[in-house]
Design an enzyme around this catalytic site. Structure first.
Site, PDB file in Angstrom:
ATOM      1  N   ASP A  30       0.974  -0.979  -0.135  1.00 35.12           N
ATOM      2  CA  ASP A  30      -0.022   0.312  -0.158  1.00 35.12           C
ATOM      3  C   ASP A  30       0.940   1.722  -0.174  1.00 35.12           C
ATOM      4  O   ASP A  30       1.520   2.081   0.681  1.00 35.12           O
ATOM      5  CB  ASP A  30      -1.554  -0.240   1.293  1.00 35.12           C
ATOM      6  CG  ASP A  30      -1.966   0.955   1.251  1.00 35.12           C
ATOM      7  OD1 ASP A  30      -3.315   0.619   1.394  1.00 35.12           O
ATOM      8  OD2 ASP A  30      -1.752   2.394   1.268  1.00 35.12           O
ATOM      9  N   ARG A 151     -18.640  -8.459   4.107  1.00 34.01           N
ATOM     10  CA  ARG A 151     -19.356  -7.836   4.976  1.00 34.01           C
ATOM     11  C   ARG A 151     -18.987  -7.408   5.832  1.00 34.01           C
ATOM     12  O   ARG A 151     -17.603  -8.116   6.158  1.00 34.01           O
ATOM     13  CB  ARG A 151     -20.983  -8.820   5.503  1.00 34.01           C
ATOM     14  CG  ARG A 151     -21.630  -8.695   4.558  1.00 34.01           C
ATOM     15  CD  ARG A 151     -22.676 -10.154   5.095  1.00 34.01           C
ATOM     16  NE  ARG A 151     -22.012 -11.382   5.785  1.00 34.01           N
ATOM     17  CZ  ARG A 151     -21.840 -12.397   6.570  1.00 34.01           C
ATOM     18  NH1 ARG A 151     -23.493 -11.570   6.924  1.00 34.01           N
ATOM     19  NH2 ARG A 151     -21.643 -13.475   6.838  1.00 34.01           N
ATOM     20  N   GLU A 152     -18.269  -5.988   5.911  1.00 34.66           N
ATOM     21  CA  GLU A 152     -17.276  -5.193   7.302  1.00 34.66           C
ATOM     22  C   GLU A 152     -18.855  -5.825   8.527  1.00 34.66           C
ATOM     23  O   GLU A 152     -19.290  -6.468   8.963  1.00 34.66           O
ATOM     24  CB  GLU A 152     -17.774  -3.886   7.133  1.00 34.66           C
ATOM     25  CG  GLU A 152     -16.852  -3.737   6.432  1.00 34.66           C
ATOM     26  CD  GLU A 152     -16.758  -2.057   6.136  1.00 34.66           C
ATOM     27  OE1 GLU A 152     -16.833  -1.608   7.197  1.00 34.66           O
ATOM     28  OE2 GLU A 152     -16.533  -1.212   5.159  1.00 34.66           O
ATOM     29  N   ASN A 212     -25.172  -6.211  -4.341  1.00 37.67           N
ATOM     30  CA  ASN A 212     -25.078  -4.660  -4.008  1.00 37.67           C
ATOM     31  C   ASN A 212     -26.566  -3.838  -3.817  1.00 37.67           C
ATOM     32  O   ASN A 212     -27.292  -3.276  -3.640  1.00 37.67           O
ATOM     33  CB  ASN A 212     -24.073  -3.802  -3.649  1.00 37.67           C
ATOM     34  CG  ASN A 212     -23.172  -4.760  -3.564  1.00 37.67           C
ATOM     35  OD1 ASN A 212     -22.968  -5.699  -2.331  1.00 37.67           O
ATOM     36  ND2 ASN A 212     -21.732  -3.966  -3.139  1.00 37.67           N
ATOM     37  N   GLY A 261     -26.238   2.616   4.178  1.00 37.05           N
ATOM     38  CA  GLY A 261     -24.622   2.931   3.941  1.00 37.05           C
ATOM     39  C   GLY A 261     -23.539   2.768   4.535  1.00 37.05           C
ATOM     40  O   GLY A 261     -22.918   1.629   4.021  1.00 37.05           O
ATOM     41  N   CYS A 264     -20.206   1.032   0.470  1.00 38.83           N
ATOM     42  CA  CYS A 264     -20.207  -0.013  -0.993  1.00 38.83           C
ATOM     43  C   CYS A 264     -21.653   0.766  -0.975  1.00 38.83           C
ATOM     44  O   CYS A 264     -21.759   0.948  -2.082  1.00 38.83           O
ATOM     45  CB  CYS A 264     -20.330  -2.007  -0.135  1.00 38.83           C
ATOM     46  SG  CYS A 264     -18.319  -1.606   0.089  1.00 38.83           S
ATOM     47  N   LYS A 267     -22.729   4.317  -3.078  1.00 39.27           N
ATOM     48  CA  LYS A 267     -21.482   4.405  -3.997  1.00 39.27           C
ATOM     49  C   LYS A 267     -21.758   3.585  -4.950  1.00 39.27           C
ATOM     50  O   LYS A 267     -21.471   3.527  -6.101  1.00 39.27           O
ATOM     51  CB  LYS A 267     -20.348   4.857  -3.471  1.00 39.27           C
ATOM     52  CG  LYS A 267     -19.392   3.305  -3.155  1.00 39.27           C
ATOM     53  CD  LYS A 267     -18.137   2.895  -3.580  1.00 39.27           C
ATOM     54  CE  LYS A 267     -17.683   1.908  -3.473  1.00 39.27           C
ATOM     55  NZ  LYS A 267     -16.890   1.148  -4.489  1.00 39.27           N
ATOM     56  N   LYS A 326     -22.524   0.342  10.819  1.00 40.62           N
ATOM     57  CA  LYS A 326     -23.849  -0.777  11.337  1.00 40.62           C
ATOM     58  C   LYS A 326     -22.984  -0.843  12.561  1.00 40.62           C
ATOM     59  O   LYS A 326     -22.028  -0.428  12.475  1.00 40.62           O
ATOM     60  CB  LYS A 326     -24.107  -1.097   9.776  1.00 40.62           C
ATOM     61  CG  LYS A 326     -22.607  -2.086   9.594  1.00 40.62           C
ATOM     62  CD  LYS A 326     -22.984  -3.479   8.877  1.00 40.62           C
ATOM     63  CE  LYS A 326     -21.396  -3.923   8.395  1.00 40.62           C
ATOM     64  NZ  LYS A 326     -21.369  -5.353   7.607  1.00 40.62           N
ATOM     65  N   ARG A 333     -17.943   5.293   6.304  1.00 39.94           N
ATOM     66  CA  ARG A 333     -18.521   6.325   5.760  1.00 39.94           C
ATOM     67  C   ARG A 333     -20.159   6.397   4.687  1.00 39.94           C
ATOM     68  O   ARG A 333     -20.831   5.339   5.077  1.00 39.94           O
ATOM     69  CB  ARG A 333     -17.479   5.141   4.571  1.00 39.94           C
ATOM     70  CG  ARG A 333     -15.763   6.259   4.742  1.00 39.94           C
ATOM     71  CD  ARG A 333     -15.747   4.513   3.499  1.00 39.94           C
ATOM     72  NE  ARG A 333     -15.506   2.883   3.934  1.00 39.94           N
ATOM     73  CZ  ARG A 333     -15.289   2.215   3.035  1.00 39.94           C
ATOM     74  NH1 ARG A 333     -14.503   2.437   1.797  1.00 39.94           N
ATOM     75  NH2 ARG A 333     -14.714   1.235   3.865  1.00 39.94           N
TER      76      ARG A 333
HETATM   77  C1  UGA Z   1     -22.292  -5.244   1.514  1.00 34.50           C
HETATM   78  C2  UGA Z   1     -22.673  -6.447   1.325  1.00 34.50           C
HETATM   79  O1  UGA Z   1     -23.313  -6.748   2.190  1.00 34.50           O
HETATM   80  C3  UGA Z   1     -21.839  -7.158   1.171  1.00 34.50           C
HETATM   81  O2  UGA Z   1     -22.040  -8.489   0.219  1.00 34.50           O
HETATM   82  C4  UGA Z   1     -20.206  -6.697  -0.192  1.00 34.50           C
HETATM   83  O3  UGA Z   1     -19.250  -7.394  -0.259  1.00 34.50           O
HETATM   84  C5  UGA Z   1     -19.974  -4.929   0.596  1.00 34.50           C
HETATM   85  O4  UGA Z   1     -21.360  -4.221   0.548  1.00 34.50           O
HETATM   86  C6  UGA Z   1     -19.107  -4.596  -0.324  1.00 34.50           C
HETATM   87  O5  UGA Z   1     -19.381  -4.252  -1.859  1.00 34.50           O
HETATM   88  O6  UGA Z   1     -17.745  -4.994  -0.026  1.00 34.50           O
HETATM   89  P1  UGA Z   1     -21.011  -4.011   3.834  1.00 34.50           P
HETATM   90  O7  UGA Z   1     -21.122  -2.521   3.275  1.00 34.50           O
HETATM   91  O8  UGA Z   1     -20.049  -4.290   4.694  1.00 34.50           O
HETATM   92  O9  UGA Z   1     -21.773  -5.417   2.876  1.00 34.50           O
HETATM   93  O10 UGA Z   1     -22.624  -3.573   5.482  1.00 34.50           O
HETATM   94  P2  UGA Z   1     -24.674  -4.357   4.657  1.00 34.50           P
HETATM   95  O11 UGA Z   1     -24.340  -5.902   5.827  1.00 34.50           O
HETATM   96  O12 UGA Z   1     -24.236  -5.265   3.791  1.00 34.50           O
HETATM   97  O13 UGA Z   1     -25.328  -3.172   5.144  1.00 34.50           O
HETATM   98  C7  UGA Z   1     -24.533  -1.991   4.423  1.00 34.50           C
HETATM   99  C8  UGA Z   1     -26.069  -1.173   5.959  1.00 34.50           C
HETATM  100  O14 UGA Z   1     -27.697  -1.645   4.901  1.00 34.50           O
HETATM  101  C9  UGA Z   1     -25.875  -0.420   6.619  1.00 34.50           C
HETATM  102  O15 UGA Z   1     -25.710   0.703   6.997  1.00 34.50           O
HETATM  103  C10 UGA Z   1     -26.772  -1.551   7.445  1.00 34.50           C
HETATM  104  O16 UGA Z   1     -27.206  -1.474   8.895  1.00 34.50           O
HETATM  105  C11 UGA Z   1     -28.181  -1.995   5.912  1.00 34.50           C
HETATM  106  N1  UGA Z   1     -29.368  -2.464   6.769  1.00 34.50           N
HETATM  107  C12 UGA Z   1     -28.730  -3.291   6.449  1.00 34.50           C
HETATM  108  C13 UGA Z   1     -30.545  -2.277   6.557  1.00 34.50           C
HETATM  109  O17 UGA Z   1     -30.739  -0.499   6.540  1.00 34.50           O
HETATM  110  N2  UGA Z   1     -31.577  -3.097   6.823  1.00 34.50           N
HETATM  111  C14 UGA Z   1     -31.078  -4.014   6.599  1.00 34.50           C
HETATM  112  O18 UGA Z   1     -31.982  -5.129   6.676  1.00 34.50           O
HETATM  113  C15 UGA Z   1     -29.788  -4.111   5.984  1.00 34.50           C
END
Ligand code: UGA
Length: 435
Positions: A30, A151-152, A212, A261, A264, A267, A326, A333
């Site tokens: 990096d 997923r984070e 996504n 939010g 991922c 955006k 989350k 972000r």
């Molecule tokens: C997301 C995808 O879930 C992953 O599969 C993907 O690899 C990743 O983006 C990426 O592109 O790198 P992530 O951003 O870690 O993963 O978070 P999520 O668990 O998907 O949650 C995203 C947002 O949705 C959070 O703000 C969460 O609070 C919200 N959310 C989730 C809701 O508002 N309602 C729900 O029922 C589920």
């Protein structure tokens, strides 16, 4: 196998550490010296459960090192590109500068027979463009695209035991060899029966953005139902439970609240729309603009609820629970929580916010806010308490005990994560989103 990982952010650092954990020899590269110094000392530059353990377990083996020196690429045969593709400052598209720079540097050091593997989330068509660059610079190097679905909060387990593997490879012998090498990289997952989809570049890129986009759409769908529930007296949580029992729909990702939010989903849907417009197919994904708007309207709704309950915002003391986008993450972000906290403060409210992991990141981004170390300190003397990130520390709060600390017992549940009956029973005015 000998692996290099270019880019040591969320994706790259986890990938590098997980690959070493699986027994490969890994060098992570990096340009950010501070990040490399931390990783070299076995310390993750961000909060991610499980990552400290894999960094620690890899250290004694000598199989994992981190450097800012790009020439270290020549020690490896398989090179993962895991740099970020954030949203451009002046539009919706993905900023490809980091990917392009990574490839330019990489191509100076690769050798015949090497495999380059793109992991970054990119607009469809990128891999084909980059493959031409690779062919010009090093005809005997192959490019594959291998999107990441981690997923984070679950990044290490999602990397070590993914639910599927997708390889975008060129046609013919070089593609077959690339798929074989990726099978070796992911040997333990492949042996465990993980589905492997071998396809072309464009499909592999689209799998990532469409996954996504689907998840974002599912969340905005239930949040649209919450808007309807709010004017009809229906309960969106019960509605989600009921439709979720239909296996074709499924209950996961149907939690209504302040919406999605993070680095991922927001955006990625914007970049997808921008790319579709470039391809002359903007109409096909125009609904994603609506998905984005529904999502952003939920944040406004929370600000309105606070205003409504407090009879205004100027001088109102608001205790905000949550700053990360989350739970189980320190990532702010595009965080709905930080956005709402800042909007409340901009409107004159006296906001005190807390989060188990994200306070330091939020303080750097929004120094105008007040921060507290604990939920108790954040809500002390508050006129309104707003829960926005559903950390277990917050959802398990005792409403009676918290009631002793606040000036007024009013709670806005931005994630529908509290038990309304318990809070009302302890004398609180409870407002959820769509319930
Ligand atoms: C997301 C995808 O879930 C992953 O599969 C993907 O690899 C990743 O983006 C990426 O592109 O790198 P992530 O951003 O870690 O993963 O978070 P999520 O668990 O998907 O949650 C995203 C947002 O949705 C959070 O703000 C969460 O609070 C919200 N959310 C989730 C809701 O508002 N309602 C729900 O029922 C589920």
């Amino acid at each position: 196998m000998r692996i290099s990982v270019i880019g040591c952010g969320y994706l790259g650092a986890v990938h590098a550490a997980s690959m070493a954990h699986l027994g490969h020899d890994v060098v992570g590269i990096d340009v950010d010296e501070a990040k490399i110094a931390l990783l070299s000392a076995g310390r993750p530059p961000f909060f991610e459960p499980g990552l400290p353990e894999v960094l620690e377990s890899a250290a004694p083996s000598g199989r994992l090192r981190f450097t800012t020196d790009f020439s270290a690429v020549s020690e490896a045969d398989v090179h993962f590109v895991a740099v970020g593709t954030p949203q451009v400052a002046d539009g919706d598209a993905a900023d490809m500068r980091f990917v392009d720079a990574a490839f330019a540097s990489l191509l100076e050091h690769v050798k015949p027979g090497d495999l380059i593997v793109g992991k970054s989330t990119v607009p469809v068509g990128t891999a084909a463009r980059l493959a031409e660059l690779v062919a010009q610079a090093q005809p005997e190097v192959t490019l594959a695209w291998n999107p990441e679905f981690l997923r984070e909060g679950f990044a290490v387990s999602d990397t070590v035991s993914p639910d599927r593997l997708v390889y975008g490879v060129p046609e013919g012998e070089s593609g077959e060899r690339a798929a074989g090498l990726l099978d070796e990289v992911y040997a333990s997952a492949v042996a465990a029966g993980t589905p492997v989809i071998v396809t072309d570049y464009a499909t592999s890129e689209l799998v990532k953005v469409s996954a996504n986009a689907f998840l974002a759409t599912k969340i905005s769908f239930i949040n649209a139902m919450a808007e309807i529930a709010e004017v009809t007296g229906a309960d969106v949580t019960k509605l989600a439970d009921a439709i979720g029992h239909d296996a074709r729909i499924g209950r996961r990702f149907l939690n209504a609240g302040v919406g999605f939010g993070g680095g991922c989903l927001p955006k990625d849907i914007r970049a997808f729309s921008a790319r579709a417009r470039e391809l002359g197919k903007g109409d096909a994904v125009r609904f994603l603009d609506e998905v984005d708007q529904i999502n952003l309207r939920r944040r406004t709704r929370v600000v309105e609820l606070v205003r409504e309950e407090a009879g205004g915002l100027a001088g109102v003391r608001v205790g905000v629970l949550g700053l990360a986008f989350k739970p189980h993450s320190d990532d702010i972000r595009d965080s709905p929580a930080l956005d709402i906290a800042m909007r409340l403060a901009d409107a004159g409210a006296i906001v005190t916010a807390t989060d188990p992991q994200a306070v330091e990141n939020a303080r750097r981004r929004a120094p105008q806010l007040r921060f507290a170390e604990t939920a108790e300190d954040a809500v002390r003397d508050a006129d309104v308490v707003v829960l926005i990130t559903e950390w277990p520390e917050f959802t398990s709060l005792d409403p009676a005990a918290v009631g002793e600390l606040v000036a007024h017992r009013t709670v806005i549940d931005g994630r529908n994560a509290l038990d309304p009956a318990a809070w009302r029973g302890a004398g609180w005015t409870y407002r959820g989103l769509g319930r």
